[in-house]
Scaffold this active site. Structure first.
Site, mmCIF file in Angstrom:
data_model
loop_
_atom_site.group_PDB
_atom_site.id
_atom_site.type_symbol
_atom_site.label_atom_id
_atom_site.label_comp_id
_atom_site.label_asym_id
_atom_site.label_seq_id
_atom_site.Cartn_x
_atom_site.Cartn_y
_atom_site.Cartn_z
ATOM 1 N N ASP A 49 0.798 -1.232 -0.313
ATOM 2 C CA ASP A 49 0.039 -0.102 -0.273
ATOM 3 C C ASP A 49 0.615 1.209 0.052
ATOM 4 O OD1 ASP A 49 -2.301 1.840 1.118
ATOM 5 O OD2 ASP A 49 -3.095 -0.090 1.022
ATOM 6 N N HIS A 86 -3.123 6.281 3.662
ATOM 7 C CA HIS A 86 -4.385 5.236 3.245
ATOM 8 C C HIS A 86 -3.728 4.049 3.518
ATOM 9 C CE1 HIS A 86 -5.284 2.082 -0.026
ATOM 10 N NE2 HIS A 86 -6.739 2.873 -0.202
ATOM 11 N N ASN A 183 -13.427 1.423 -6.847
ATOM 12 C CA ASN A 183 -14.143 2.151 -5.978
ATOM 13 C C ASN A 183 -14.841 3.115 -7.882
ATOM 14 O OD1 ASN A 183 -14.112 1.864 -4.396
ATOM 15 N ND2 ASN A 183 -12.560 3.382 -3.828
ATOM 16 N N SER A 250 -10.701 -0.162 -1.049
ATOM 17 C CA SER A 250 -10.063 -0.384 -0.306
ATOM 18 C C SER A 250 -10.047 -0.700 1.620
ATOM 19 C CB SER A 250 -9.655 0.921 -0.254
ATOM 20 O OG SER A 250 -8.601 0.935 -1.094
#
Length: 305
Positions: A49, A86, A183, A250
């Site tokens: 990530d 994130h 998304n 996510s």
């Protein structure tokens, strides 16, 4: 053309000292399951990530290793500073510690290998993603520990043969890969939206639902969707020792990753073989359809009890 991967949820709310734990946990497990599953103890997940705030009080006890594949901080491989929050948020959903403050992760005694491929601008390169997966496959901990799961709350819109082959290699090695569906959904279940590596059949692709069990408008729909999990207004760890609610697939994927960490210990307890097929069969046995088309919810919502 350089193929790029991204990680871009929506920030909703910042909380310095949350008084309640993640509501999303109640949708996916009864906490009584933590006893037999040992809260994920001895299970290691590679979180590929944007890095992680590794000194966050709810995470620092569960970080077992780090590596930076980006050019942030002069490409220092030991610096996984998370500039966008994130990866820190994803990490907390999986393994925030079970303590008297903040939040608690799905598998709060599992460990995390933090691999940074998303830079401070929120983008990364396919070749670094490939390198990170290979690194995770070959990594050994201080006591020869190996990873069991890779969480991929990111992706790109282009197929990559090199990435796909690396995914297959990891799967054949026994690693369970979990990825966000993406998304880019339009709310229309008759249209397909694809994000890679989530769309590959070797990966457990996870879509998002809200806390009422309804598929999120933004969540990608496609025939390869495997499961859904909470992905709206999810409270987790963030930068500067804070806690933030974020929305996106996510956030859904690490819920399933945490469930798998618990499942691996439950399967060990039953002396069952540990591989993708036994894990997937276990998830199927614990899933419930929510009444929506398969390409919107896959096999439904997993709930451990």
């Amino acid at each position: 053309m350089v193929n790029l991967i991204r990680a871009s949820p929506v920030k909703v709310k910042i909380l310095n000292n949350p008084e309640t734990n993640n509501k999303s946990l109640d949708l996916i497990l009864d906490k009584s399951i933590w006893k037999d599953s040992k809260r994920g103890k001895d299970i290691i997940t590679a979180v590929i990530d944007s890095g992680c705030a590794i000194h966050h009080p709810d995470l620092k006890e569960n970080i077992i290793g780090v590596y930076n594949f980006t050019m942030d901080n002069q490409g220092n491989p030991n610096d996984v500073t998370d500039y966008i929050g994130h990866g820190t948020h994803v990490s907390g959903i999986i393994a925030a510690s079970y303590n008297k403050f903040g939040i608690v992760g799905v598998a709060p005694e599992s460990k995390l290998l933090i691999l940074k491929v998303i830079d401070q601008n929120g983008v990364g390169k396919y070749n670094n993603l490939v390198k990170a997966i290979e690194y995770a496959m070959n990594w050994k901990g201080p006591n020869d520990e190996r990873i069991s799961i890779i969480n991929l709350s990111l992706g790109g819109v282009h197929h990559s043969e090199e990435l796909h082959e690396t995914i297959k290699k990891a799967r054949n090695q026994g690693v369970v890969l979990v990825s966000a569906s993406g998304n880019e959904g339009d709310g229309d279940y008759t249209t397909d939206e694809k994000l890679f590596p989530g769309y590959y059949k070797e990966v457990i692709q996870v879509g998002s639902i809200n806390l009422e069990g309804v598929p999120s408008y933004f969540s990608n729909s496609n025939l390869n969707l495997d499961f859904v999990a909470p992905g709206e207004k999810i409270l987790s760890t963030h930068l500067d020792d804070k806690y933030v609610e974020l929305t996106g697939t996510s956030m859904a994927a690490p819920h399933i990753t945490g469930i798998i960490a618990l499942a691996l210990n439950l399967l060990k307890r039953e002396n069952k073989e540990l591989n993708l097929f036994s894990v997937y069969e276990f998830l199927l046995s614990k899933s419930k359809r929510l009444g929506f088309p398969s390409n919107q919810e896959g096999n439904g919502l997993v709930h451990l009890k």
